[in-house]
Write an enzyme that holds these catalytic residues in place. Structure first.
Site, short mmCIF file in Angstrom:
data_model
loop_
_atom_site.label_atom_id
_atom_site.label_comp_id
_atom_site.label_asym_id
_atom_site.label_seq_id
_atom_site.Cartn_x
_atom_site.Cartn_y
_atom_site.Cartn_z
N GLU A 82 -0.71 -18.76 -26.34
CA GLU A 82 -0.87 -20.44 -26.26
C GLU A 82 0.11 -20.85 -27.13
OE1 GLU A 82 -5.01 -20.97 -26.86
OE2 GLU A 82 -5.59 -20.02 -24.99
N GLU A 106 -6.72 -14.62 -20.10
CA GLU A 106 -7.56 -14.62 -21.06
C GLU A 106 -8.69 -15.86 -20.46
OE1 GLU A 106 -6.58 -15.82 -25.35
OE2 GLU A 106 -8.47 -16.78 -25.28
#
Ligand SMILES: *[C@@H]1O[C@H](CO)[C@@H](O)[C@H](O)[C@H]1NC(C)=O
Ligand SMILES: *[C@@H]1O[C@H](CO)[C@@H](O)[C@H](O)[C@H]1NC(C)=O
Ligand SMILES: *[C@@H]1O[C@H](CO)[C@@H](O)[C@H](O)[C@H]1NC(C)=O
Ligand SMILES: CC(=O)N[C@H]1CO[C@H](CO)[C@@H](O)[C@@H]1O
Length: 515
Positions: free
Chosen positions: A249, A354
């Site tokens: 991220e 994820e």
């Protein structure tokens, strides 16, 4: 001869009753959890359907968990409402796999169980009579699901040649033992995706694990070597790495979005790092076949980490194998955003890397035992992703404690398996079975096939669906019924049948097929 036929029938039919059913615990206002303790844990045996038959597995809000039936194709009375028609000659993406994540927290929870329960947790996910997971994601060093902030080679400071890159206590006590247990049980190679959340703070502009940060330019090559060193370290522990992602991220560290380990990247710098450092480092090493997955961020960022990145640095395309995407903005961003990659770069794959439920600040209950809504959220998201040509789907923590941790930054969330250390049992959430209807029945190498809907009535469709041709020469169809119990028809070529779909349920149908 008769004797052998008799034996054949016995051995064929016997497994039908060998599945151990869910030890259901009804949760008030929710669905059930299935309880595993040191003497009992439910399992699921995948049948090999004979010609002319199909096997149906159903899990539902009402509490069915992989309920199994065998039926025959019929030319009897068919429903007039809806027909799903398969066209196995029209094919799409090939599946890489499904799995969950070995985080420090998952491994700590796993280790808190008695050895016999540790084994049945791993069997439940990776075993032949479990979900047959074939992928794992794992953090390189610490993440939020750790009990402290750390990275490899924190000392000596400014050690550009990484002279002190070695196993951490978390590797030795928790993660490597969990990986070994997984690899002992899995029947197909487990493809592991490794990801850095944050490198040691001395490589970063803010000298901190979280907050607004970027990589110091003098450590671009060091951060590439950091990944190679990790691959070497885990490989020598017997854990092969299938892919690395280019930082978890990266938006978090640019917008200072998350109170946990992160490293911010601009699209331009990321492209430069991949082309000048990471790509050549991996491809010129003995680990040159390790895949490089960029992005590893929310669906909303897909156009940045792919199209914009390769516009700035087209050379990065020589190194990037695919794009990783996370789950957390999926409800707000239409999946058509994937087509910016799949239509322009069909040689690059997209993998969901994820997902978890309970992560938003407004979700005050982090763990909700027995939540069917969360199972449904997983199912609809996986169906949507796979219908947009994603090649697999990796869940977040394999297991968490009753609070949804441990977690050093108090970022608690839900998991398909919740470990109750005090009672020495673990609870399989509805999300566990949601994952199972995909992971177990869509093995690596399965190819998605076309399925169309023909409506004969006025009912709006509350049916979500997908179909695959598997390497076992079967077709599997997954159907989510988001409404009342109903019948639909399934048709392939000359064969057709009527299927009963329970209310609020997912149904997997499998039958032999020769292309
Ligand atoms: C374990 O679960 C089984 C099935 O629910 C139950 O019969 C048994 O009493 C449990 N054992 C313990 C020690 O809790
Ligand atoms: C190597 O790392 C370990 C663990 O962080 C640390 O205790 C040790 O002091 C480091 N060695 C050197 C030479 O800095
Ligand atoms: C690191 O950043 C966090 C905010 O993300 C802050 O709370 C903390 O005090 C910082 N730590 C140091 C050592 O600067
Ligand atoms: C509330 C809670 O359990 N917080 C934990 C988060 O993780 C840290 C590090 O392990 C623990 O100290 C906290 O107790």
């Amino acid at each position: 001869m008769k004797f052998f036929i008799f034996m054949f029938i016995v051995s064929y039919t016997k497994p039908l009753w060998a599945d151990k059913p869910c030890a259901a615990r009804q949760i008030e206002d929710e669905s059930v959890v299935c309880v595993c303790n040191s003497s009992y844990c439910d399992d699921i045996i995948r049948e090999h359907p004979a010609d002319g038959t199909y096997v149906v597995y159903t899990s539902s809000k009402s509490g069915l968990r992989f309920q199994k039936r065998i039926s025959q194709w019929s030319d009897g009375e068919l429903s007039r409402r809806l027909t799903l028609e398969l066209d196995p000659t029209k094919q799409y993406q090939t599946i890489e796999g499904f799995g969950g994540s070995v985080t420090d927290s998952a491994a700590i929870n796993w280790k808190s169980l008695l050895p016999v329960l540790q084994d049945s947790l791993i069997e439940s996910y990776f075993g032949e009579n479990g979900l047959e997971y074939n992928m794992v994601r794992t953090p390189i060093g610490g993440a939020d699901f750790s009990i402290r902030t750390y990275a490899y080679n924190e000392l000596p400071l400014n050690d550009a040649s990484l002279t002190n890159f070695t196993y951490t206590p978390e590797d030795i006590i928790y993660k490597i033992p969990m990986f070994r247990s997984i690899m002992n049980v899995a029947k197909t190679p487990v493809h592991t995706v490794a990801t850095t959340w944050s490198p040691p703070v001395w490589m970063k502009t803010n000298n901190n694990y979280s907050g607004f940060s970027q990589l110091k330019p003098e450590y671009y090559q060091t951060y590439a070597n950091y990944h190679l060193k990790f691959i070497e370290l885990y490989t020598s522990a017997g854990i092969p790495i299938w892919a690395i992602t280019t930082t978890n991220e990266p938006i978090n560290g640019i917008l200072a979005l998350a109170p946990f380990n992160s490293l911010g990247w601009t699209v331009k710098n990321m492209g430069k790092w991949i082309s000048d450092n990471l790509g050549p480092t991996i491809r010129n090493s003995i680990f040159q076949s390790v895949k490089i997955i960029t992005g590893d961020d929310q669906r909303v960022t897909v156009p940045y980490w792919f199209n914009m990145l390769v516009t700035f640095t087209p050379e990065a395309l020589n190194y990037i194998d695919g794009l990783g995407v996370h789950y957390y903005t999926d409800k707000f961003v239409p999946p058509a955003v994937f087509e910016t990659v799949t239509l322009t770069h069909p040689d690059k794959f997209i993998l969901a890397t994820e997902a978890c439920e309970g992560s938003f600040p407004w979700q005050s209950r982090k763990v909700i035992l027995g939540s069917w809504d969360r199972a449904k959220a997983y199912i609809l998201d996986i169906l949507q992703d796979l219908n947009y040509n994603l090649v697999g789907w990796i869940d977040w923590n394999l297991c968490l404690d009753m609070q949804g941790g441990p977690n050093w930054s108090n970022n608690f969330v839900d998991s398909p398996i919740i470990v109750d250390k005090n009672r020495q049992e673990f609870l399989k959430q509805p999300m566990f079975y949601a994952m199972g209807h995909f992971a177990k029945f869509i093995p690596r190498g399965s190819v998605r096939i076309h399925m169309s809907e023909k409506h004969g009535g006025i009912l709006p469709s509350s049916i979500y669906k997908i179909a695959f041709f598997t390497p076992k020469n079967t077709i599997i169809v997954n159907i989510y019924n988001d409404g009342k119990t109903r019948s639909i028809n399934l048709r392939v070529g000359q064969q057709q049948t009527s299927l009963l779909l329970e209310a609020d349920s997912i149904t997997t149908v499998e039958f032999p097929y020769t292309l």
